[in-house]
Design a protein around this motif. Structure first.
Motif, PDB file in Angstrom:
ATOM      1  N   VAL A   1      -4.686 -48.757 -51.314  1.00  0.00           N
ATOM      2  CA  VAL A   1      -4.053 -49.841 -50.569  1.00  0.00           C
ATOM      3  C   VAL A   1      -3.687 -49.327 -49.181  1.00  0.00           C
ATOM      4  CG1 VAL A   1      -2.155 -51.482 -50.465  1.00  0.00           C
ATOM      5  CG2 VAL A   1      -3.102 -50.826 -52.690  1.00  0.00           C
ATOM      6  N   VAL A   2      -4.264 -49.899 -48.160  1.00  0.00           N
ATOM      7  CA  VAL A   2      -3.978 -49.490 -46.784  1.00  0.00           C
ATOM      8  C   VAL A   2      -3.062 -50.536 -46.162  1.00  0.00           C
ATOM      9  CG1 VAL A   2      -4.927 -48.965 -44.530  1.00  0.00           C
ATOM     10  CG2 VAL A   2      -6.184 -48.326 -46.594  1.00  0.00           C
ATOM     11  N   LEU A   3      -1.902 -50.099 -45.725  1.00  0.00           N
ATOM     12  CA  LEU A   3      -0.934 -51.018 -45.156  1.00  0.00           C
ATOM     13  C   LEU A   3      -1.351 -51.464 -43.766  1.00  0.00           C
ATOM     14  CD1 LEU A   3       2.325 -49.137 -46.203  1.00  0.00           C
ATOM     15  CD2 LEU A   3       1.354 -51.159 -47.281  1.00  0.00           C
ATOM     16  N   THR A   4      -0.937 -52.672 -43.412  1.00  0.00           N
ATOM     17  CA  THR A   4      -1.194 -53.214 -42.079  1.00  0.00           C
ATOM     18  C   THR A   4       0.142 -53.551 -41.422  1.00  0.00           C
ATOM     19  OG1 THR A   4      -1.390 -55.443 -42.997  1.00  0.00           O
ATOM     20  CG2 THR A   4      -3.417 -54.167 -42.770  1.00  0.00           C
ATOM     21  N   GLY A   5       0.076 -53.847 -40.131  1.00  0.00           N
ATOM     22  CA  GLY A   5       1.281 -54.241 -39.412  1.00  0.00           C
ATOM     23  C   GLY A   5       1.968 -53.115 -38.665  1.00  0.00           C
ATOM     24  N   TRP A   6       1.251 -52.020 -38.408  1.00  0.00           N
ATOM     25  CA  TRP A   6       1.880 -50.878 -37.764  1.00  0.00           C
ATOM     26  C   TRP A   6       2.289 -51.174 -36.325  1.00  0.00           C
ATOM     27  CZ3 TRP A   6       3.734 -47.121 -40.583  1.00  0.00           C
ATOM     28  CH2 TRP A   6       3.145 -46.818 -41.819  1.00  0.00           C
ATOM     29  N   ASP A   7       1.493 -51.959 -35.606  1.00  0.00           N
ATOM     30  CA  ASP A   7       1.850 -52.287 -34.215  1.00  0.00           C
ATOM     31  C   ASP A   7       3.167 -53.052 -34.156  1.00  0.00           C
ATOM     32  OD1 ASP A   7      -0.374 -51.557 -32.133  1.00  0.00           O
ATOM     33  OD2 ASP A   7      -1.463 -52.247 -33.906  1.00  0.00           O
ATOM     34  N   GLY A   8       3.283 -54.069 -35.004  1.00  0.00           N
ATOM     35  CA  GLY A   8       4.522 -54.838 -35.034  1.00  0.00           C
ATOM     36  C   GLY A   8       5.713 -53.995 -35.456  1.00  0.00           C
TER      37      GLY A   8
ATOM     38  N   GLU B   1      -5.092 -40.446 -37.051  1.00  0.00           N
ATOM     39  CA  GLU B   1      -5.119 -40.523 -35.583  1.00  0.00           C
ATOM     40  C   GLU B   1      -4.802 -41.932 -35.104  1.00  0.00           C
ATOM     41  OE1 GLU B   1      -8.196 -39.622 -31.854  1.00  0.00           O
ATOM     42  OE2 GLU B   1      -8.708 -39.019 -33.907  1.00  0.00           O
ATOM     43  N   ASP B   2      -5.364 -42.931 -35.763  1.00  0.00           N
ATOM     44  CA  ASP B   2      -5.159 -44.317 -35.325  1.00  0.00           C
ATOM     45  C   ASP B   2      -3.702 -44.738 -35.454  1.00  0.00           C
ATOM     46  OD1 ASP B   2      -7.814 -44.578 -34.704  1.00  0.00           O
ATOM     47  OD2 ASP B   2      -8.358 -45.606 -36.571  1.00  0.00           O
ATOM     48  N   ILE B   3      -3.055 -44.398 -36.575  1.00  0.00           N
ATOM     49  CA  ILE B   3      -1.667 -44.823 -36.771  1.00  0.00           C
ATOM     50  C   ILE B   3      -0.732 -44.012 -35.892  1.00  0.00           C
ATOM     51  CG2 ILE B   3       0.214 -44.969 -38.451  1.00  0.00           C
ATOM     52  CD1 ILE B   3      -1.855 -45.688 -40.555  1.00  0.00           C
ATOM     53  N   ARG B   4      -0.980 -42.723 -35.752  1.00  0.00           N
ATOM     54  CA  ARG B   4      -0.142 -41.922 -34.857  1.00  0.00           C
ATOM     55  C   ARG B   4      -0.238 -42.436 -33.421  1.00  0.00           C
ATOM     56  NH1 ARG B   4      -2.633 -37.486 -37.341  1.00  0.00           N
ATOM     57  NH2 ARG B   4      -3.451 -36.741 -35.339  1.00  0.00           N
ATOM     58  N   LYS B   5      -1.420 -42.901 -33.041  1.00  0.00           N
ATOM     59  CA  LYS B   5      -1.606 -43.413 -31.681  1.00  0.00           C
ATOM     60  C   LYS B   5      -0.755 -44.646 -31.430  1.00  0.00           C
ATOM     61  CE  LYS B   5      -5.216 -44.905 -28.459  1.00  0.00           C
ATOM     62  NZ  LYS B   5      -6.664 -45.199 -28.302  1.00  0.00           N
ATOM     63  N   VAL B   6      -0.587 -45.484 -32.462  1.00  0.00           N
ATOM     64  CA  VAL B   6       0.264 -46.669 -32.332  1.00  0.00           C
ATOM     65  C   VAL B   6       1.656 -46.269 -31.861  1.00  0.00           C
ATOM     66  CG1 VAL B   6       1.438 -48.489 -33.644  1.00  0.00           C
ATOM     67  CG2 VAL B   6      -1.003 -48.053 -34.016  1.00  0.00           C
ATOM     68  N   PHE B   7       2.164 -45.179 -32.398  1.00  0.00           N
ATOM     69  CA  PHE B   7       3.513 -44.734 -32.044  1.00  0.00           C
ATOM     70  C   PHE B   7       3.533 -43.910 -30.762  1.00  0.00           C
ATOM     71  CE2 PHE B   7       3.694 -45.578 -36.604  1.00  0.00           C
ATOM     72  CZ  PHE B   7       4.828 -46.372 -36.676  1.00  0.00           C
ATOM     73  N   SER B   8       2.544 -43.057 -30.564  1.00  0.00           N
ATOM     74  CA  SER B   8       2.535 -42.225 -29.354  1.00  0.00           C
ATOM     75  C   SER B   8       2.411 -43.078 -28.106  1.00  0.00           C
ATOM     76  CB  SER B   8       1.396 -41.204 -29.421  1.00  0.00           C
ATOM     77  OG  SER B   8       0.132 -41.833 -29.418  1.00  0.00           O
ATOM     78  N   GLU B   9       1.702 -44.196 -28.178  1.00  0.00           N
ATOM     79  CA  GLU B   9       1.597 -45.098 -27.033  1.00  0.00           C
ATOM     80  C   GLU B   9       2.948 -45.684 -26.642  1.00  0.00           C
ATOM     81  OE1 GLU B   9      -2.985 -46.765 -27.599  1.00  0.00           O
ATOM     82  OE2 GLU B   9      -1.288 -47.924 -28.373  1.00  0.00           O
ATOM     83  N   ARG B  10       3.893 -45.637 -27.551  1.00  0.00           N
ATOM     84  CA  ARG B  10       5.241 -46.145 -27.290  1.00  0.00           C
ATOM     85  C   ARG B  10       6.241 -44.993 -27.154  1.00  0.00           C
ATOM     86  NH1 ARG B  10       2.181 -49.400 -30.290  1.00  0.00           N
ATOM     87  NH2 ARG B  10       2.384 -51.676 -30.123  1.00  0.00           N
ATOM     88  N   ALA B  11       5.728 -43.775 -27.020  1.00  0.00           N
ATOM     89  CA  ALA B  11       6.558 -42.569 -26.863  1.00  0.00           C
ATOM     90  C   ALA B  11       7.487 -42.364 -28.054  1.00  0.00           C
ATOM     91  CB  ALA B  11       7.360 -42.635 -25.568  1.00  0.00           C
ATOM     92  N   ILE B  12       6.993 -42.677 -29.234  1.00  0.00           N
ATOM     93  CA  ILE B  12       7.736 -42.460 -30.474  1.00  0.00           C
ATOM     94  C   ILE B  12       7.123 -41.270 -31.195  1.00  0.00           C
ATOM     95  CG2 ILE B  12       8.377 -43.436 -32.712  1.00  0.00           C
ATOM     96  CD1 ILE B  12       8.125 -46.225 -31.449  1.00  0.00           C
TER      97      ILE B  12
END
Length: 302
Positions: A125-132, A160-171
């Motif tokens: 099961v791959v979760l969605t909604g990481w950007d939000g 890499e994809d999920i970490r990028k969601v947060f790094s783009e927001r300096a998290i």
């Protein structure tokens, strides 16, 4: 080669029930008894995370296996053991969460940090909604005035994809490794020890561990989901208001007694008591097999 989800290839650390080894639970209990976890397994099922029902649900058919095979099993809390008995699973014992046997203590917080521990994906099961979720983390931390924020991702989500969601927001993001990681719960304690507060979108083991260490915990934020995935009671505000009101409504809870209740602190045993609870059920079961003899005279052991 062994994958990241595989335990070391030692005789007992590799069995009897692999789920007992998740997060080092079996090793913690065996070491608490003064025994060698490389040599001594548990002949039964351990609850491996906070659950509001029997403690055996949601985990790879564990409840079905225990029911069918009448395997010994051990759960955490009064809620769990009472639900087991109501379901006809009357032979299990409550022993408290293995985390409690580490005697975890909070260190002085090193910074005004806010740690988010979102629900994690599982292999199918791959979760969605990481950007939000990442957008909400920024907004929420700003509202409560804690800007030093870290999101702890499960190893399946530390991509890499999920970490990028947060790094783009300096998290910042961190990962504690796979469930067979050596001293996994020790790493949890190290992470939580520097937090001012912990937040998850659902009630979770790590959040209750933080609360047990005196660190405020809140259930807040958008629920990370995937198609067909049930929210579960821990993320259901209606269920929380009725059954765990201290953690309902998104407010921070700092009542250690809530964590003690949910983790089963009242059932934590002395080494002698724990030995009896862990091993006598297996011996009784062995004695029901007429074609087998006990490997030693159990009754004469000290």
């Amino acid at each position: 080669m062994m994958g990241p989800d595989c335990p070391p290839k030692y005789p007992c650390v590799a069995g009897i029930y692999l789920s007992n080894l998740w997060y080092g639970h079996q090793q913690i209990l065996i070491e608490y008894l003064g025994l060698d976890p490389m040599l001594v397994p548990l002949f039964g099922r351990l609850q491996n995370g906070w659950q509001p029902t029997t403690g055996l649900d949601y985990e790879q058919g564990m409840r079905l296996e225990v029911s069918w095979g009448h395997d010994p099993f051990w759960v955490w809390s009064r809620r769990n053991i009472e639900n087991c008995r109501a379901a006809g699973l009357t032979w299990g014992r409550a022993i408290g969460a293995p985390f409690l046997y580490r005697n975890p203590r909070r260190l002085d917080a090193l910074s005004e940090s806010l740690i988010f521990i979102p629900t994690h994906s599982v292999s199918t099961v791959v979760l969605t909604g990481w950007d939000g979720y990442a957008d909400w983390v920024l907004q929420y931390s700003g509202e409560i005035g804690l800007q030093n924020i870290t999101v702890c991702l499960y190893h399946l989500d530390f991509t890499e994809d999920i970490r990028k969601v947060f790094s783009e927001r300096a998290i910042d993001t961190v990962c504690l490794g796979p469930p067979f990681q050596k001293d996994f719960l020790g790493n949890v304690v190290s992470l939580l020890s520097v937090a001012q507060a912990v937040v998850s979108d659902r009630v979770c083991s790590a959040g209750l561990y933080a609360l047990m260490m005196g660190i405020p915990f809140a259930v807040a934020g958008p629920l990370l989901m995937s198609e067909g995935n049930d929210i579960g009671p821990g993320g259901d505000q209606d269920w929380l208001r009725t059954n765990l009101p201290e953690l309902a409504g998104g407010r921070f809870c700092d009542d250690v007694s809530v964590a003690a209740r949910e983790l089963g602190a009242e059932y934590v045993c002395s080494p002698t008591e724990l030995f009896e609870r862990l091993f006598y059920p297996a011996v009784r079961r062995w004695r029901l097999m007429p074609d087998r003899a006990l490997p030693f005279d159990f009754d004469k052991q000290g």
